[in-house]
Design a protein around this motif. Structure first.
Motif, PDB file in Angstrom:
ATOM      1  N   LYS A  38       0.855  -1.188   0.000  1.00 20.14           N
ATOM      2  CA  LYS A  38       0.000   0.000   0.000  1.00 20.14           C
ATOM      3  C   LYS A  38       0.894   1.241   0.000  1.00 20.14           C
ATOM      4  N   PRO A  39       0.660   2.186  -0.898  1.00 19.14           N
ATOM      5  CA  PRO A  39       1.520   3.376  -0.936  1.00 19.14           C
ATOM      6  C   PRO A  39       1.475   4.159   0.376  1.00 19.14           C
ATOM      7  N   SER A  40       2.574   4.809   0.668  1.00 16.57           N
ATOM      8  CA  SER A  40       2.613   5.759   1.775  1.00 16.57           C
ATOM      9  C   SER A  40       2.077   7.098   1.276  1.00 16.57           C
ATOM     10  N   VAL A  41       1.706   7.948   2.214  1.00 17.35           N
ATOM     11  CA  VAL A  41       1.275   9.307   1.887  1.00 17.35           C
ATOM     12  C   VAL A  41       2.252  10.285   2.518  1.00 17.35           C
ATOM     13  N   SER A  52       1.063  20.440  11.439  1.00 18.14           N
ATOM     14  CA  SER A  52      -0.136  20.255  12.273  1.00 18.14           C
ATOM     15  C   SER A  52      -1.399  20.691  11.553  1.00 18.14           C
ATOM     16  N   ASP A  53      -1.253  21.399  10.459  1.00 15.73           N
ATOM     17  CA  ASP A  53      -2.410  21.810   9.659  1.00 15.73           C
ATOM     18  C   ASP A  53      -3.191  20.602   9.161  1.00 15.73           C
ATOM     19  N   TRP A  54      -2.542  19.423   9.171  1.00 14.82           N
ATOM     20  CA  TRP A  54      -3.156  18.200   8.661  1.00 14.82           C
ATOM     21  C   TRP A  54      -3.553  17.230   9.776  1.00 14.82           C
ATOM     22  N   ALA A  55      -3.647  17.731  10.980  1.00 13.06           N
ATOM     23  CA  ALA A  55      -3.908  16.865  12.136  1.00 13.06           C
ATOM     24  C   ALA A  55      -5.280  16.190  12.102  1.00 13.06           C
ATOM     25  N   LYS A  56      -6.223  16.730  11.342  1.00  6.42           N
ATOM     26  CA  LYS A  56      -7.547  16.109  11.258  1.00  6.42           C
ATOM     27  C   LYS A  56      -7.621  15.039  10.164  1.00  6.42           C
ATOM     28  N   VAL A  57      -6.797  15.167   9.150  1.00  5.14           N
ATOM     29  CA  VAL A  57      -6.810  14.210   8.034  1.00  5.14           C
ATOM     30  C   VAL A  57      -5.934  13.006   8.329  1.00  5.14           C
ATOM     31  N   ILE A  58      -4.797  13.226   8.947  1.00  9.76           N
ATOM     32  CA  ILE A  58      -3.830  12.146   9.175  1.00  9.76           C
ATOM     33  C   ILE A  58      -4.446  10.943   9.892  1.00  9.76           C
ATOM     34  N   PRO A  59      -5.206  11.115  10.993  1.00  9.47           N
ATOM     35  CA  PRO A  59      -5.777   9.943  11.654  1.00  9.47           C
ATOM     36  C   PRO A  59      -6.750   9.159  10.767  1.00  9.47           C
ATOM     37  N   LEU A  60      -7.430   9.856   9.867  1.00  5.96           N
ATOM     38  CA  LEU A  60      -8.373   9.179   8.966  1.00  5.96           C
ATOM     39  C   LEU A  60      -7.621   8.269   7.997  1.00  5.96           C
ATOM     40  N   LEU A  61      -6.454   8.703   7.558  1.00 10.52           N
ATOM     41  CA  LEU A  61      -5.632   7.879   6.672  1.00 10.52           C
ATOM     42  C   LEU A  61      -4.992   6.732   7.447  1.00 10.52           C
ATOM     43  N   GLN A  62      -4.500   7.035   8.647  1.00 12.73           N
ATOM     44  CA  GLN A  62      -3.864   5.996   9.467  1.00 12.73           C
ATOM     45  C   GLN A  62      -4.863   4.905   9.834  1.00 12.73           C
ATOM     46  N   ALA A  63      -6.118   5.272  10.005  1.00 10.99           N
ATOM     47  CA  ALA A  63      -7.152   4.283  10.340  1.00 10.99           C
ATOM     48  C   ALA A  63      -7.348   3.267   9.222  1.00 10.99           C
ATOM     49  N   ILE A  66      -2.597   3.266   6.461  1.00 12.70           N
ATOM     50  CA  ILE A  66      -1.668   3.974   5.572  1.00 12.70           C
ATOM     51  C   ILE A  66      -0.596   4.679   6.393  1.00 12.70           C
ATOM     52  N   LYS A  67       0.631   4.523   5.987  1.00 11.93           N
ATOM     53  CA  LYS A  67       1.751   5.236   6.614  1.00 11.93           C
ATOM     54  C   LYS A  67       1.737   6.672   6.102  1.00 11.93           C
ATOM     55  N   ALA A  91      12.605   8.182   2.287  1.00 16.26           N
ATOM     56  CA  ALA A  91      12.527   7.368   3.503  1.00 16.26           C
ATOM     57  C   ALA A  91      11.352   6.393   3.499  1.00 16.26           C
ATOM     58  N   GLN A  92      10.472   6.487   2.511  1.00 18.25           N
ATOM     59  CA  GLN A  92       9.290   5.624   2.475  1.00 18.25           C
ATOM     60  C   GLN A  92       9.655   4.235   1.937  1.00 18.25           C
ATOM     61  N   PRO A  93       8.897   3.204   2.357  1.00 18.95           N
ATOM     62  CA  PRO A  93       9.242   1.833   1.965  1.00 18.95           C
ATOM     63  C   PRO A  93       8.907   1.478   0.522  1.00 18.95           C
ATOM     64  N   GLY A  94       7.984   2.196  -0.074  1.00 23.39           N
ATOM     65  CA  GLY A  94       7.574   1.864  -1.440  1.00 23.39           C
ATOM     66  C   GLY A  94       7.030   3.084  -2.147  1.00 23.39           C
TER      67      GLY A  94
END
Length: 263
Positions: A38-41, A52-63, A66-67, A91-94
């Motif tokens: 699965k691609p990283s973001v 921190s401007d993305w603090a509301k979106v990041i948890p939705l992707l992590q759920a 997604i890295k 630094a991403q795996p793929g």
């Protein structure tokens, strides 16, 4: 007796070196780690903001498993921000879905040429052509109201006062949230807006674009024109310049669509 102890010590040291050499050889010949299926973001924030401007979106992707990495841009020049972004990509795996907001769109246009980048997502962002700057991209379109409220310091870094943050940058978030955004904003070197991108990654990478219909920092007509020019899959939201703050679920959905299409 002393000679015996010395000999034993020499044997022990030699054995330790041999073991280390064996381990190093084994690691060198081990099969490389499998790239992530699965691609990283990787997210690149814009001017007057930080990760921190993305603090509301990041948890939705992590759920969704997604890295996610949010780049902390120095905002000192385009070259500096591109370098920071390329380090995060490397630094991403793929494969990587590279997301840029506002000024971050200029950054991903250049940094997105990296081999690991599979697709680009522009969020109320600039998408210059090769050899063009952010400032040149805006030519021929009305100046957005918020751009008239920049405050420059003695070294040429621009910031937004709280009233402008609340009324022009993020008019659809709470007053308390706008105050936090004012406190955490990253001032940008004004000269960066004249830095030209060396390549336009959107010419070779599939792109998604979120147009903010109520944007007061970039003219919505310019956003629509850029989205059409780069041939992006476009979503228009009735949002301010920061849909990632006011409509995080809808922004996350666009990013997830890009992830699903990137292999």
């Amino acid at each position: 007796m002393t000679a015996t102890k010395t000999t034993l010590r020499q044997i022990a040291i030699a054995a330790a070196f041999a073991a280390a050499a064996t381990a190093t050889h084994a690691n060198a010949n081990a099969a490389p780690a499998e790239p992530s299926a699965k691609p990283s973001v990787v997210i690149v924030h814009g001017a007057f903001a930080d990760g921190s401007d993305w603090a509301k979106v990041i948890p939705l992707l992590q759920a969704k498993g997604i890295k996610v990495t949010a780049v902390q841009n120095p905002l000192t020049s385009l070259a500096d921000d591109v370098a920071a972004t390329r380090r995060a990509i490397a630094a991403q795996p793929g494969k990587v879905v590279l997301v840029g907001h506002s000024w971050g769109g200029t950054v991903i246009t250049d940094a997105g040429q990296h081999d690991k980048v599979g697709s680009l997502v522009y969020v109320a962002a600039f998408a210059p052509d090769a050899g063009k700057s952010t400032a040149e991209t805006s030519e021929g379109h009305p100046a957005a109201p918020g751009t008239k409220r920049f405050v420059a310091d003695a070294e040429g870094f621009l910031s937004l006062p709280e009233a402008a943050m609340r009324e022009d940058f993020a008019q659809d978030v709470s007053k308390a949230q706008a105050a936090v955004m004012t406190a955490t904003q990253g001032p940008i070197q004004a000269k960066a807006f004249s830095d030209k991108v060396s390549v336009a990654a959107w010419k070779t990478k599939p792109s998604w674009f979120i147009v903010s219909a109520r944007d007061r920092m970039i003219d919505p007509g310019l956003l629509r024109a850029m989205a059409a020019k780069i041939g992006a899959k476009t979503t228009e939201l009735p949002a301010s310049h920061v849909p990632q703050q006011s409509r995080p679920a809808e922004v996350a959905k666009v990013i997830l669509d890009a992830v699903a299409a990137t292999r």
